[in-house]
Motif scaffolding. Sequence first.
Motif, short mmCIF file in Angstrom:
data_model
loop_
_atom_site.label_atom_id
_atom_site.label_comp_id
_atom_site.label_asym_id
_atom_site.label_seq_id
_atom_site.Cartn_x
_atom_site.Cartn_y
_atom_site.Cartn_z
N LEU A 290 -3.69 10.05 -1.39
CA LEU A 290 -4.37 8.89 -1.95
C LEU A 290 -3.66 7.65 -1.44
O LEU A 290 -2.47 7.70 -1.10
CB LEU A 290 -4.39 8.92 -3.49
N ALA A 291 -4.40 6.57 -1.35
CA ALA A 291 -3.84 5.27 -0.99
C ALA A 291 -3.99 4.38 -2.22
O ALA A 291 -5.08 4.29 -2.79
CB ALA A 291 -4.57 4.67 0.21
N LYS A 292 -2.91 3.74 -2.62
CA LYS A 292 -2.90 2.90 -3.81
C LYS A 292 -2.34 1.53 -3.43
O LYS A 292 -1.27 1.44 -2.85
CB LYS A 292 -2.03 3.53 -4.90
N ASP A 293 -3.10 0.47 -3.74
CA ASP A 293 -2.66 -0.88 -3.47
C ASP A 293 -2.05 -1.54 -4.71
O ASP A 293 -2.50 -1.29 -5.84
CB ASP A 293 -3.82 -1.76 -3.00
N PHE A 294 -1.07 -2.37 -4.47
CA PHE A 294 -0.50 -3.25 -5.49
C PHE A 294 -0.41 -4.64 -4.87
O PHE A 294 -0.20 -4.79 -3.67
CB PHE A 294 0.94 -2.81 -5.85
N THR A 295 -0.56 -5.65 -5.70
CA THR A 295 -0.31 -7.02 -5.29
C THR A 295 1.04 -7.40 -5.87
O THR A 295 1.27 -7.26 -7.07
CB THR A 295 -1.41 -7.97 -5.83
N VAL A 296 1.95 -7.84 -4.99
CA VAL A 296 3.30 -8.18 -5.40
C VAL A 296 3.54 -9.64 -5.04
O VAL A 296 3.40 -10.03 -3.87
CB VAL A 296 4.35 -7.29 -4.69
N THR A 297 3.90 -10.44 -6.02
CA THR A 297 4.16 -11.87 -5.78
C THR A 297 5.63 -12.17 -6.06
O THR A 297 6.15 -11.78 -7.10
CB THR A 297 3.27 -12.74 -6.69
N VAL A 298 6.26 -12.82 -5.10
CA VAL A 298 7.62 -13.33 -5.27
C VAL A 298 7.57 -14.84 -5.13
O VAL A 298 6.72 -15.38 -4.44
CB VAL A 298 8.61 -12.70 -4.27
N VAL B 275 -7.53 17.92 -7.74
CA VAL B 275 -8.21 16.74 -8.30
C VAL B 275 -7.38 16.17 -9.46
O VAL B 275 -7.15 14.97 -9.55
CB VAL B 275 -9.63 17.10 -8.77
N GLU B 276 -6.93 17.05 -10.33
CA GLU B 276 -6.12 16.62 -11.47
C GLU B 276 -4.81 16.00 -11.00
O GLU B 276 -4.36 14.98 -11.53
CB GLU B 276 -5.84 17.81 -12.40
N ASN B 277 -4.19 16.60 -9.99
CA ASN B 277 -2.91 16.10 -9.49
C ASN B 277 -3.06 14.75 -8.78
O ASN B 277 -2.13 13.94 -8.81
CB ASN B 277 -2.24 17.13 -8.60
N LEU B 278 -4.18 14.50 -8.13
CA LEU B 278 -4.41 13.19 -7.53
C LEU B 278 -4.39 12.10 -8.61
O LEU B 278 -3.78 11.05 -8.45
CB LEU B 278 -5.75 13.15 -6.78
N ILE B 279 -5.05 12.39 -9.71
CA ILE B 279 -5.10 11.43 -10.83
C ILE B 279 -3.71 11.24 -11.43
O ILE B 279 -3.24 10.11 -11.63
CB ILE B 279 -6.11 11.90 -11.90
N LYS B 280 -3.01 12.35 -11.69
CA LYS B 280 -1.68 12.27 -12.30
C LYS B 280 -0.69 11.57 -11.38
O LYS B 280 0.13 10.77 -11.84
CB LYS B 280 -1.18 13.67 -12.63
N PHE B 281 -0.75 11.87 -10.08
CA PHE B 281 0.18 11.26 -9.13
C PHE B 281 0.05 9.74 -9.19
O PHE B 281 1.03 9.01 -9.29
CB PHE B 281 -0.11 11.78 -7.73
N ARG C 287 0.86 -1.19 0.00
CA ARG C 287 0.00 0.00 0.00
C ARG C 287 0.89 1.24 0.00
O ARG C 287 1.79 1.37 0.83
CB ARG C 287 -0.92 0.00 1.21
N LEU C 288 0.63 2.12 -0.94
CA LEU C 288 1.37 3.37 -1.04
C LEU C 288 0.46 4.51 -0.62
O LEU C 288 -0.66 4.63 -1.12
CB LEU C 288 1.84 3.60 -2.47
N TYR C 289 0.94 5.34 0.28
CA TYR C 289 0.24 6.57 0.65
C TYR C 289 0.98 7.70 -0.04
O TYR C 289 2.17 7.91 0.22
CB TYR C 289 0.23 6.76 2.16
N CYS C 290 0.30 8.39 -0.94
CA CYS C 290 0.91 9.44 -1.74
C CYS C 290 0.25 10.77 -1.39
O CYS C 290 -0.98 10.90 -1.51
CB CYS C 290 0.72 9.15 -3.23
N GLY C 291 1.06 11.73 -0.98
CA GLY C 291 0.49 13.01 -0.58
C GLY C 291 1.24 14.18 -1.16
O GLY C 291 2.42 14.10 -1.47
N PHE C 292 0.52 15.29 -1.31
CA PHE C 292 1.11 16.52 -1.83
C PHE C 292 0.33 17.70 -1.29
O PHE C 292 -0.75 17.56 -0.72
CB PHE C 292 1.13 16.53 -3.36
N ASP C 293 0.89 18.88 -1.49
CA ASP C 293 0.32 20.13 -1.02
C ASP C 293 -0.18 20.91 -2.24
O ASP C 293 0.56 21.06 -3.22
CB ASP C 293 1.42 20.91 -0.29
N GLU C 294 -1.43 21.37 -2.20
CA GLU C 294 -1.99 22.12 -3.33
C GLU C 294 -3.09 23.05 -2.82
O GLU C 294 -4.09 22.58 -2.28
CB GLU C 294 -2.54 21.17 -4.38
N SER C 295 -2.91 24.35 -3.02
CA SER C 295 -3.92 25.30 -2.54
C SER C 295 -5.13 25.39 -3.48
O SER C 295 -6.23 25.72 -3.05
CB SER C 295 -3.29 26.69 -2.36
#
Length: 149
Positions: free
Chosen positions: A137-145, A92-98, A78-86
């Motif tokens: 935003l929180a983004k999940d990935f499934t990683v298999t080794v 909204v656009e930056n959440l999608i792009k990030f 799980r990745l927590y991705c954050g930024f500052d935007e006034s």
Amino acid sequence: MAWDSFVTVLDKIVDALKTDVNLTAFCKTLGKEQTVRKGLKKREEILLTELPIIMLTVPQQTSEQAASGVLGKTYTLRLYCGFDESDRVKAVENLIKFEEFVEQALLNSATLNSAVALLVPGNSANDEGFFHPAYFLAKDFTVTVERLI
């Protein structure tokens, strides 16, 4: 068949997110290069000076032995991705792009892809601007080794 301790794989994920040219260029449009670190959601305090940030957690893992003598471990990353935007509209656009740049960085990393059997993007959710001017935003990935046993 590639196999590393998941700690090594996690380090490769951090490196992929720190060194991806497109992700770094995008984060610079948000003010500065991204901070990337491992952490635990309920045990971390993120300062506004750290934004933009990508924090990695591993909330779950499962193991499965195949009949062929292969042990597969599947991790939820799980990745927590954050930024500052006034500007609320630009946020909204930056959440999608990030999210798109993070996915691209991980899926296009040759070093990471040689260390995992499978990397699958999963669901995401954002905070809907609850903490304006910081957005997450929180983004999940499934990683298999896999490894031979």
